[in-house]
Write a protein that holds these residues in place. Sequence first.
Motif, PDB file in Angstrom:
ATOM      1  N   LYS A   1       5.643  28.338  20.834  1.00 13.07           N
ATOM      2  CA  LYS A   1       5.535  28.734  19.401  1.00 13.07           C
ATOM      3  C   LYS A   1       4.188  29.282  18.947  1.00 13.07           C
ATOM      4  O   LYS A   1       4.183  30.234  17.964  1.00 13.07           O
ATOM      5  CB  LYS A   1       6.181  27.096  18.609  1.00 13.07           C
ATOM      6  CG  LYS A   1       6.481  27.949  17.400  1.00 13.07           C
ATOM      7  CD  LYS A   1       7.128  26.664  16.513  1.00 13.07           C
ATOM      8  CE  LYS A   1       7.164  27.006  15.176  1.00 13.07           C
ATOM      9  NZ  LYS A   1       8.160  25.849  14.315  1.00 13.07           N
ATOM     10  N   SER A   2       3.211  28.578  19.302  1.00 14.53           N
ATOM     11  CA  SER A   2       1.817  28.949  18.993  1.00 14.53           C
ATOM     12  C   SER A   2       1.594  30.267  19.559  1.00 14.53           C
ATOM     13  O   SER A   2       0.926  31.189  18.830  1.00 14.53           O
ATOM     14  CB  SER A   2       0.950  27.833  19.360  1.00 14.53           C
ATOM     15  OG  SER A   2       1.234  26.658  18.923  1.00 14.53           O
ATOM     16  N   LEU A   3       2.040  30.400  20.684  1.00 16.76           N
ATOM     17  CA  LEU A   3       1.668  31.750  21.127  1.00 16.76           C
ATOM     18  C   LEU A   3       2.232  32.846  20.455  1.00 16.76           C
ATOM     19  O   LEU A   3       1.690  34.074  20.584  1.00 16.76           O
ATOM     20  CB  LEU A   3       2.162  31.803  22.963  1.00 16.76           C
ATOM     21  CG  LEU A   3       1.153  31.444  23.819  1.00 16.76           C
ATOM     22  CD1 LEU A   3       1.856  31.391  25.229  1.00 16.76           C
ATOM     23  CD2 LEU A   3       0.014  32.033  24.056  1.00 16.76           C
ATOM     24  N   THR A   4       3.520  32.704  20.207  1.00 16.58           N
ATOM     25  CA  THR A   4       4.405  33.941  19.522  1.00 16.58           C
ATOM     26  C   THR A   4       3.743  34.103  18.071  1.00 16.58           C
ATOM     27  O   THR A   4       3.533  35.155  17.719  1.00 16.58           O
ATOM     28  CB  THR A   4       5.774  33.295  19.303  1.00 16.58           C
ATOM     29  OG1 THR A   4       6.316  33.139  20.426  1.00 16.58           O
ATOM     30  CG2 THR A   4       6.590  34.312  18.603  1.00 16.58           C
ATOM     31  N   LEU A   5       3.251  32.851  17.516  1.00 18.55           N
ATOM     32  CA  LEU A   5       2.487  33.225  16.237  1.00 18.55           C
ATOM     33  C   LEU A   5       1.201  33.812  16.251  1.00 18.55           C
ATOM     34  O   LEU A   5       0.979  34.835  15.685  1.00 18.55           O
ATOM     35  CB  LEU A   5       2.409  31.659  15.732  1.00 18.55           C
ATOM     36  CG  LEU A   5       2.005  31.583  14.077  1.00 18.55           C
ATOM     37  CD1 LEU A   5       2.867  32.356  13.416  1.00 18.55           C
ATOM     38  CD2 LEU A   5       1.930  30.317  13.911  1.00 18.55           C
ATOM     39  N   LEU A   6       0.389  33.740  17.367  1.00 13.83           N
ATOM     40  CA  LEU A   6      -0.647  34.347  17.792  1.00 13.83           C
ATOM     41  C   LEU A   6      -0.679  35.829  18.192  1.00 13.83           C
ATOM     42  O   LEU A   6      -1.463  36.745  17.832  1.00 13.83           O
ATOM     43  CB  LEU A   6      -1.510  33.579  18.787  1.00 13.83           C
ATOM     44  CG  LEU A   6      -2.406  32.306  18.291  1.00 13.83           C
ATOM     45  CD1 LEU A   6      -2.506  31.531  19.739  1.00 13.83           C
ATOM     46  CD2 LEU A   6      -3.434  32.687  17.558  1.00 13.83           C
TER      47      LEU A   6
END
Length: 383
Positions: A264-269
């Motif tokens: 989820k954090s990767l997608t947001l970044l």
Amino acid sequence: MASYQKYTTKQGQLWLFKMDTGIDATTGKRQTTTRRGFKTKKEAQAVATKLKQELESGMLINNNNLTFEEVFKQWFTNHCQTIKPSTKKALQSKFKKHILPRFGKLKIKEITNLYCQKMINEIAQQIKSVNDIKIQANQVFKYALKMELITKNPLAYVSIPRSAKEMLSDDNEDTARTYWRKDEIKQFLKICKLELLLRDYALFHLLIYTGARKGELLALTWNDIDFKNATIRFSKTLTHIDGNFITQTSKTKVSKRLISIDDKSLTLLKKLRTSQLETILATKCAFDDNNMVFTRDDGTPMRLAYPNEKLDILIKKYTLHRITIHGLRHTHASLLFEAGAGIKEVQERLGHSDIQMTMNIYTHVTDTVKEQTAEKFQRYIEL
């Protein structure tokens, strides 16, 4: 000339010497110095000879009338060579605001234990971090002791007063809670997604999901993020000194760390990077492309106070339990414990140099963890 004398202590017989050190420039009177604690007369004579040579060569100045501020300047000049610019700035602020106004003009040899206790009591009524003020002032007294400007440290036995609030039983301990629980985090992130720009939402998301310090996140560059291996490297921190933004090395050696991040954090970044590249193409020369992850609209570094201000606005608007930006780091640690992570894992992820720092968070961990501990014991004993 020096005079030597034997004296008796509980540890046995020792030697001292007295020496004329010249004229006091302030009073115009002659003065002497006394040095004690020598096991033999020969040891006392050796020190006396060295002291005489230093006086005659001008290497040793008369220090009997030095003020606290003068000693502070000596100590600070040396100490500055061992600390980072941001630490230097913080120290200067503490001394200027709290310490020098109370101690600066006093002769350091005349400052008493009673006066120190009175000043610490006074500071404690104004700020919560009075212990830190005591620690910093104590460094100057320790330096003076080391340089033989004083014979004892008047701050050594001063105690930190406890506030009335600390001594009263608080039936509602939740008011003092410095972190958010899982349901509060979920609510906050929903609010962020609705209220904030993608950049700000990503910033708060990462504060919660990585437990990083604010300065560490604001110093991130895209080179620090490995999208393929799903990791973030923290190795520096952003600070603001004399009107300029600078990045400096992490707080401690263990603060430099490589941590894993979730999908989820990767997608947001990835979304944030795409948005940033689109802005760069659209504005061309108007955007300062410094490769930083979190920037202002023109590409320059974000103000360090910006996340604090945003958090405060959202807390007030939605009547959330009040915590600080650092409280999000505490929240991350607490939820890691709640999810079953070990103390060593949490220490390494947060970059704590001392495991005691991690243990301090663990002792204030959420009620959910305490309940799980009881359930684990019950399951074990009933097997």
